[in-house]
Motif scaffolding. Structure first.
Motif, PDB file in Angstrom:
ATOM      1  N   LEU A 101       2.016  -0.951  -0.788  1.00  0.00           N
ATOM      2  CA  LEU A 101       3.255  -1.751  -0.796  1.00  0.00           C
ATOM      3  C   LEU A 101       3.228  -3.015  -1.381  1.00  0.00           C
ATOM      4  CD1 LEU A 101       4.134  -1.059   3.003  1.00  0.00           C
ATOM      5  CD2 LEU A 101       5.375  -0.265   1.079  1.00  0.00           C
ATOM      6  N   PRO A 132       7.824   0.347  -8.823  1.00  0.00           N
ATOM      7  CA  PRO A 132       8.023   1.536  -8.260  1.00  0.00           C
ATOM      8  C   PRO A 132       8.174   1.618  -6.637  1.00  0.00           C
ATOM      9  CG  PRO A 132       5.989   1.500  -9.183  1.00  0.00           C
ATOM     10  CD  PRO A 132       6.552   0.062  -9.538  1.00  0.00           C
ATOM     11  N   GLN A 133       8.956   2.274  -6.103  1.00  0.00           N
ATOM     12  CA  GLN A 133       8.959   2.484  -4.561  1.00  0.00           C
ATOM     13  C   GLN A 133       7.905   3.483  -4.019  1.00  0.00           C
ATOM     14  OE1 GLN A 133      13.177   1.999  -3.255  1.00  0.00           O
ATOM     15  NE2 GLN A 133      12.900   3.831  -2.033  1.00  0.00           N
ATOM     16  N   LEU A 134       7.528   3.110  -3.079  1.00  0.00           N
ATOM     17  CA  LEU A 134       6.505   4.024  -2.409  1.00  0.00           C
ATOM     18  C   LEU A 134       7.503   4.982  -1.544  1.00  0.00           C
ATOM     19  CD1 LEU A 134       3.962   4.892  -0.927  1.00  0.00           C
ATOM     20  CD2 LEU A 134       4.192   3.055   0.810  1.00  0.00           C
ATOM     21  N   SER A 135       8.430   4.782  -0.952  1.00  0.00           N
ATOM     22  CA  SER A 135       9.153   5.650  -0.319  1.00  0.00           C
ATOM     23  C   SER A 135       9.968   6.622  -1.115  1.00  0.00           C
ATOM     24  CB  SER A 135      10.161   5.048   0.400  1.00  0.00           C
ATOM     25  OG  SER A 135       9.532   4.825   1.847  1.00  0.00           O
ATOM     26  N   THR A 136       9.992   7.712  -0.827  1.00  0.00           N
ATOM     27  CA  THR A 136      11.100   8.890  -1.523  1.00  0.00           C
ATOM     28  C   THR A 136      12.517   8.303  -1.021  1.00  0.00           C
ATOM     29  OG1 THR A 136      10.644  10.156   0.286  1.00  0.00           O
ATOM     30  CG2 THR A 136       9.664  10.770  -1.771  1.00  0.00           C
ATOM     31  N   MET A 137      13.535   8.621  -1.788  1.00  0.00           N
ATOM     32  CA  MET A 137      14.992   8.566  -1.426  1.00  0.00           C
ATOM     33  C   MET A 137      15.733   9.615  -2.082  1.00  0.00           C
ATOM     34  SD  MET A 137      15.487   4.986  -3.649  1.00  0.00           S
ATOM     35  CE  MET A 137      17.530   4.880  -3.264  1.00  0.00           C
ATOM     36  N   SER A 139      17.821   9.964  -4.513  1.00  0.00           N
ATOM     37  CA  SER A 139      17.745   9.949  -5.976  1.00  0.00           C
ATOM     38  C   SER A 139      16.424  10.005  -6.479  1.00  0.00           C
ATOM     39  CB  SER A 139      18.406   8.835  -6.581  1.00  0.00           C
ATOM     40  OG  SER A 139      17.919   7.696  -6.125  1.00  0.00           O
ATOM     41  N   SER A 140      15.257  10.216  -5.485  1.00  0.00           N
ATOM     42  CA  SER A 140      13.817  10.011  -6.169  1.00  0.00           C
ATOM     43  C   SER A 140      13.059  10.515  -5.056  1.00  0.00           C
ATOM     44  CB  SER A 140      13.354   8.703  -6.286  1.00  0.00           C
ATOM     45  OG  SER A 140      12.166   8.642  -6.951  1.00  0.00           O
ATOM     46  N   ARG A 143       7.068  12.375  -4.097  1.00  0.00           N
ATOM     47  CA  ARG A 143       6.015  11.295  -4.246  1.00  0.00           C
ATOM     48  C   ARG A 143       4.759  12.075  -4.019  1.00  0.00           C
ATOM     49  NH1 ARG A 143       9.310   8.837  -5.530  1.00  0.00           N
ATOM     50  NH2 ARG A 143      10.007   6.851  -4.452  1.00  0.00           N
ATOM     51  N   LEU A 161       1.215   7.446   5.569  1.00  0.00           N
ATOM     52  CA  LEU A 161       1.978   7.639   4.242  1.00  0.00           C
ATOM     53  C   LEU A 161       2.970   8.520   4.519  1.00  0.00           C
ATOM     54  CD1 LEU A 161      -0.497   7.359   1.377  1.00  0.00           C
ATOM     55  CD2 LEU A 161       1.269   5.584   1.887  1.00  0.00           C
ATOM     56  N   SER A 163       5.293   8.958   6.699  1.00  0.00           N
ATOM     57  CA  SER A 163       6.572   8.634   7.190  1.00  0.00           C
ATOM     58  C   SER A 163       7.286   7.599   6.049  1.00  0.00           C
ATOM     59  CB  SER A 163       6.386   7.626   8.539  1.00  0.00           C
ATOM     60  OG  SER A 163       5.629   6.539   8.064  1.00  0.00           O
ATOM     61  N   PHE A 164       6.627   7.505   4.955  1.00  0.00           N
ATOM     62  CA  PHE A 164       7.250   6.871   4.021  1.00  0.00           C
ATOM     63  C   PHE A 164       7.885   8.076   2.981  1.00  0.00           C
ATOM     64  CE2 PHE A 164       4.657   3.586   5.386  1.00  0.00           C
ATOM     65  CZ  PHE A 164       5.095   2.574   5.189  1.00  0.00           C
TER      66      PHE A 164
ATOM     67  N   ASP B  90      16.013   2.564   2.450  1.00  0.00           N
ATOM     68  CA  ASP B  90      14.336   2.820   2.325  1.00  0.00           C
ATOM     69  C   ASP B  90      13.618   1.608   1.746  1.00  0.00           C
ATOM     70  OD1 ASP B  90      14.378   5.574   3.550  1.00  0.00           O
ATOM     71  OD2 ASP B  90      15.572   6.072   1.577  1.00  0.00           O
ATOM     72  N   ASP B  94      10.778  -0.306   3.875  1.00  0.00           N
ATOM     73  CA  ASP B  94       9.227  -0.642   3.162  1.00  0.00           C
ATOM     74  C   ASP B  94       8.733  -1.949   3.313  1.00  0.00           C
ATOM     75  OD1 ASP B  94       9.271   2.195   2.369  1.00  0.00           O
ATOM     76  OD2 ASP B  94       9.000   1.925   0.369  1.00  0.00           O
ATOM     77  N   MET B  98       5.882  -3.768   5.091  1.00  0.00           N
ATOM     78  CA  MET B  98       4.925  -4.466   4.292  1.00  0.00           C
ATOM     79  C   MET B  98       4.636  -6.007   4.805  1.00  0.00           C
ATOM     80  SD  MET B  98       5.086  -5.463   0.197  1.00  0.00           S
ATOM     81  CE  MET B  98       5.670  -7.289   0.295  1.00  0.00           C
ATOM     82  N   ALA B 159      10.840   4.417  12.130  1.00  0.00           N
ATOM     83  CA  ALA B 159      10.306   5.903  11.474  1.00  0.00           C
ATOM     84  C   ALA B 159       8.910   5.583  10.871  1.00  0.00           C
ATOM     85  CB  ALA B 159      11.210   6.399  10.611  1.00  0.00           C
ATOM     86  N   ARG B 160       8.909   4.567   9.971  1.00  0.00           N
ATOM     87  CA  ARG B 160       7.582   4.290   9.281  1.00  0.00           C
ATOM     88  C   ARG B 160       6.560   3.634  10.373  1.00  0.00           C
ATOM     89  NH1 ARG B 160      11.659   4.420   6.063  1.00  0.00           N
ATOM     90  NH2 ARG B 160      11.514   4.521   3.842  1.00  0.00           N
ATOM     91  N   THR B 298      13.604  -2.391  -5.800  1.00  0.00           N
ATOM     92  CA  THR B 298      12.475  -1.439  -6.588  1.00  0.00           C
ATOM     93  C   THR B 298      13.295  -0.720  -7.504  1.00  0.00           C
ATOM     94  OG1 THR B 298      13.162   0.730  -5.267  1.00  0.00           O
ATOM     95  CG2 THR B 298      11.657  -1.043  -4.187  1.00  0.00           C
ATOM     96  N   LEU B 299      12.718  -0.111  -8.584  1.00  0.00           N
ATOM     97  CA  LEU B 299      13.248   0.363  -9.736  1.00  0.00           C
ATOM     98  C   LEU B 299      14.176   1.502  -9.227  1.00  0.00           C
ATOM     99  CD1 LEU B 299       9.970   0.791 -11.934  1.00  0.00           C
ATOM    100  CD2 LEU B 299      11.877  -0.736 -12.190  1.00  0.00           C
ATOM    101  N   GLU B 300      13.704   2.466  -8.356  1.00  0.00           N
ATOM    102  CA  GLU B 300      14.602   3.559  -7.755  1.00  0.00           C
ATOM    103  C   GLU B 300      15.748   2.993  -7.257  1.00  0.00           C
ATOM    104  OE1 GLU B 300      11.123   3.111  -7.483  1.00  0.00           O
ATOM    105  OE2 GLU B 300      10.256   4.787  -8.126  1.00  0.00           O
TER     106      GLU B 300
END
Lengths: 332, 332
Positions: A101, A132-137, A139-140, A143, A161, A163-164, B90, B94, B98, B159-160, B298-300
């Motif tokens: 993170l 770059p984001q650890l979590s998916t979302m 639009s992305s 991972r 990870l 749960s991310f 998200d 995150d 962190m 959730a995380r 984050t970029l995303e």
């Protein structure tokens, strides 16, 4: 200490200061001992063991590693050696996620803005301090977490990870050991992952968004993260090392960060530590987070390690079963 | 930008620099506009709206907050206002995790040891740099996560935390809204928690190991984290604020940290930001992690916010449905 103090068979001689034990103090106090409790910071070699004399039965280290103990010398003298595996799994897994993170979110640079009083002058723009984001979302949605080494700590890191929103797990481990397809399928099902796959190290480098180095040190893994590996990683990918510094070639990593081969690195260990000074090539890299080997440094974990080390030395002195004993059969 | 450029009905006038837009530039370029896209950094008041003139149909902000837009002035002129909720859930969750990890693991102090070249001189001792562990473990099997505010971001943070072994969830939210027992039971079941319980704010302070402040700003929550709250927290507990700075009394928090009422604090927001300089009472507290409001950075996420802001302004200009429109009915 309370466990040791409650054992009437023991007379305790305790280094009084809250820092690493002086070797001269240890040499002066060890003669006639039956048990010895040490940390990673105390080198236990033939000199120490000879000074202790034939009364010594056990060396108990409050650490999961035992590279500071001359195992051959211990085995030759008929000693038993205790250590503290397993209890630090959760603390190191926590730290691995924290480093992932922190690296992705540019935490080093961001903290410096506030701590240096520069927040008022920090220009805001839509992509300032973004990583770059650890979590998916939505639009992305994909991972990939990669692991070099896939033992207990790596699997505990994977569990966190999930749960991310991690969707894929890749790992590379000892090529001579067979792939455990059943275990991998079970992990994929338990964590609702699209795949858990053993891959070769080049594929690990190419495909992973986050790579966690969690393998043992030593000759077989020396500089396994080198220029060739780093050049295959993606420009937005992140490298985490919470195992041993020797696995990563520091000069190659510094070049990778300077030239943008990868996004960033988070390190709890550095080759040659603690001799990591301002002229070290990684110390001033803004995209490199460095921590001074605090993987197991939590109150709960260090207490559990201390309990284990006390149990080990008590069992070693009294001749009982040690909760975690190093197998010395190969040295006898 | 590609969405906007692909809309032939639009002529684009774009602030050219990668920093906040100059107000004089905006005043000079806005006359005759049909739509306006802004960030949190641009104050949209009557002067701006009058300068735009009667052609203006929509203001679209690339932010979840819209306190920088005079909603009454917008409503009186018949404008529509778009914003970007949900897509940053998200990223902020995150960051909340962190900050919890960084505060508990003394990441600020630890990073400074390495970055300042002090690793060789840093004395090792069994409890150096140790803090309370986020994860449960065999010898420490219970952990209570507390939430002040229990909306989307708080639930995404919970959730995380589940994969770190959290066992109990406490939350405090708007006292006038009824407790949603069904939802809480469903969350407890989904995450295998021993309890998910709405509590009053004093119980939240007393019982939580980690407290996440994730409630809206404004009058109702002003300094809700005050001396009284902090004095009820445990000495090993941790406070995280990733919502708005106004919820926390900075002077009280600084005193709590100095005098050891609590273990530490992790803040992404500070009252009065960005005017947080070296003389701010929290900046030099070693147990206080401060980040310059990078919750959504984050970029995303920023890409998703930009897409939403573009969709909003296009729909507003062309008269279609905006993906996220602020309800101005109360201002008309």
């Amino acid at each position: 200490m309370s466990l040791l103090e409650a054992t009437p068979e023991l007379d305790l001689v305790v280094w009084p200061d809250d820092r690493s034990c002086d070797r001269t103090w240890l040499l002066g106090n060890i003669p006639g001992s039956t048990g010895l409790v040490v940390m990673l910071t105390e080198k236990v070699d033939s000199e120490i063991l000879d000074r202790a004399g034939p009364s010594l039965k056990v060396v108990s280290t409050m650490s999961v590693g035992y590279e500071h103990i001359d195992l051959r010398a211990a085995a030759q003298r008929g000693l038993r050696v205790g250590y503290t595996p397993d209890v630090l799994t959760d603390a190191v897994a926590d730290l691995s996620v924290m480093l992932a993170l922190m690296t992705s979110r540019n935490a080093g640079i961001a903290m410096a803005v506030a701590k240096d009083g520069q927040w008022p002058n920090h220009p805001w723009s839509p992509f300032a301090l973004c990583g770059p984001q650890l979590s998916t979302m939505a639009s992305s949605p994909a991972r990939k977490a990669g692991f070099l080494g896939f033992g207990r700590i790596a699997q505990a890191t994977l569990a966190r990870l999930v749960s991310f929103g991690i969707t894929h797990c890749l790992y590379s481990s000892n090529p001579s050991s067979p792939t455990n397809h059943e275990r991998d399928a079970e992990l994929a099902k338990r964590y609702n992952l699209q795949s858990v796959t053993k891959v070769d190290i080049d594929e690990l480098a190419r495909e992973s968004d986050f790579i966690f180095v969690l393998a043992p040190g030593g000759h077989d893994t020396y500089h396994i993260i080198n220029e060739n590996f780093l050049k295959q990683m993606r420009r937005t990918s992140i490298l985490i090392n919470a195992s041993r510094g020797t696995l990563v070639d520091s000069d190659a990593l510094a070049r990778a960060l300077r030239e943008g081969w990868i996004w960033g690195a988070g390190l709890d260990v550095v080759e040659g530590e603690p001799n990591v000074t301002l002229d070290h090539p990684l110390v001033k890299e803004p995209r490199c987070i460095i921590l001074p080997h605090i993987g197991s440094a939590t109150l709960e974990t260090r207490r559990a390690m201390a309990v284990r080390a006390a149990q080990n030395v008590i069992a070693g002195v009294l001749g009982g079963n040690m909760p975690a004993e190093v197998d010395l059969s190969g040295y006898r």
